[in-house]
Scaffold this motif. Structure first.
Motif: not given
Ligand SMILES: *[C@@H]1O[C@H](CO)[C@@H](O)[C@H](O)[C@H]1NC(C)=O
Ligand SMILES: *[C@@H]1O[C@H](CO)[C@@H](O)[C@H](O)[C@H]1NC(C)=O
Ligand SMILES: *[C@@H]1O[C@H](CO)[C@@H](O)[C@H](O)[C@H]1NC(C)=O
Ligand SMILES: *[C@@H]1O[C@H](CO)[C@@H](O)[C@H](O)[C@H]1NC(C)=O
Length: 357
Positions: A317-340
């Motif tokens: 495994v040489a690298a890791l990336r997150y949300a590496w896309a032109t359109w990574p997720c739908e409106y306010k529906r990314c997988p990870l948020y700060d809960p507060k």
């Protein structure tokens, strides 16, 4: 639209940002909007800052007396049907320093508290690989100019906030031009402020894509959220409110647990897994002298950690990336948020320094 003394145009992000700040500060905030859609960073840069990034002087004329600059505003007028297939086509002035000269430098003797910036789309095909230089250089150059121009009244390192590019509909699969500009907007660090970009703040907007925007997907309509996120950064960085959370979670430790087929991520703040997405984390899997990106689905999560399943990678495994896309997720529906604060986890790429271990 600024002609004839009319004031029809005011940047919505700028105005909403000011209103948010006013609500917090409880005193009037002056706003200057100086903007032009569809323009590359070169137009807003002085010759000095372009030179610092090795961008040669423009404006040499060819035999027909036309500028050799390859990208001008004509594309859209000639082929209106293609307006959104190459969404970031340059539609405004693009000549080096033209907007710096006309719309920024004339303001240099005013006293400013700070600057906010929302640009980058028009550089996806123009000096994209240099944006990690041109953007920090512009910030430095504007700071120097306004500090001197105001005889020291504008702070030397005045706060500079910006919007990380939102999502846009694209015809091309695996197009990573937008993710690259987003990354370059942070000088390839992933967050700000950082060493190359001191006293800056960023509003992540990749989760605010707007498929049905009547202005085209490159103009997402939710400016309120953009301005709200930006104002959190201003409060923390420009107004010293140390307790304000102004960025979403990023991993501070990434560990390969090869014998378990897992990659373990420890975040610097709490995370909320709002949604399962088996594709948003990807690993660069290498073997036989080549590497390819494979999805790394989330196996387990806790308040501050994630374990990714990397068993699909038989090699290193040489690298890791997150949300590496032109359109990574739908409106306010990314997988990870700060809960507060509900701030989204920013996109990142991380390289394994010991891929063979
Ligand atoms: C600021 O700059 C403008 C335009 O160059 C000039 O007309 C004006 O006199 C300057 N103001 C001060 C206070 O130097
Ligand atoms: C800027 O990005 C380019 C292309 O991704 C890379 O080759 C270069 O090393 C980066 N430069 C800096 C100063 O980060
Ligand atoms: C996570 O891993 C465990 C084994 O380590 C497995 O039993 C479980 O099904 C996995 N869960 C998911 C969601 O992949
Ligand atoms: C990882 O995913 C594979 C299927 O792709 C599954 O067989 C395996 O049990 C998973 N491993 C863990 C640790 O969850």
């Amino acid at each position: 639209n600024l002609g004839h003394g009319s004031f029809e145009y005011m940047s919505a992000v700028c105005w909403l940002f000011g209103r948010n700040l006013y609500d917090t500060l409880q005193y009037p905030v002056g706003l200057i909007s100086s903007s032009w859609g569809g323009t590359p960073i070169e137009a807003w840069s002085s010759g000095r800052s372009l030179k610092a990034c090795g961008i040669p002087k423009e404006g040499k004329l060819d035999k027909r007396g036309e500028s050799r600059s390859p990208l001008r505003g004509e594309v859209r007028a000639e082929c209106p049907n293609f307006r959104f297939t190459s969404p970031a086509s340059i539609s405004g002035p693009s000549k080096h320093s033209v907007l710096w000269n006309a719309m920024i430098h004339p303001l240099h003797n005013m006293t400013l508290k700070g600057v906010i910036w929302y640009q980058g789309e028009a550089n996806i095909d123009l000096n994209r690989d240099l944006y990690n230089c041109t953007f920090p250089a512009l910030i430095e150059d504007w700071r120097q100019t306004f500090h001197l121009g105001s005889e020291g009244q504008t702070e030397r390192l005045f706060p500079f906030g910006f919007v990380q590019l939102s999502a846009v509909l694209s015809n091309e699969d695996s197009d990573d031009r937008f993710p690259q500009i987003r990354w370059h907007q942070t000088a390839d660090v992933g967050y700000v402020p950082n060493q190359r970009m001191p006293n800056t703040f960023m509003a992540v907007a990749m989760d605010l894509g707007d498929r049905t925007s009547p202005f085209g997907s490159i103009h997402p309509r939710d400016k309120q959220t953009v301005a709200y996120r930006l104002h959190l950064g201003a409060r923390a960085v420009a107004y010293g409110e140390k307790k304000v959370t102004f960025q979403g979670p990023l991993p501070e430790k990434i560990e390969l647990l090869a014998n378990k087929g897992l990659l373990s991520l420890t975040y610097s703040q709490h995370i909320e897994v709002q949604r399962q997405d088996h594709e948003i984390f990807e690993i660069s899997c290498c073997g036989d002298h080549q590497c390819k990106w494979l999805p790394a689905p989330v196996n387990t999560s806790s308040t501050q950690t994630l374990a990714l399943n990397i068993s699909s990678c038989p090699g290193a495994v040489a690298a890791l990336r997150y949300a590496w896309a032109t359109w990574p997720c739908e409106y306010k529906r990314c997988p990870l948020y700060d809960p507060k604060s509900s701030l989204p986890a920013p996109p990142f790429i991380a390289f394994n320094c010991k891929p063979d271990a």
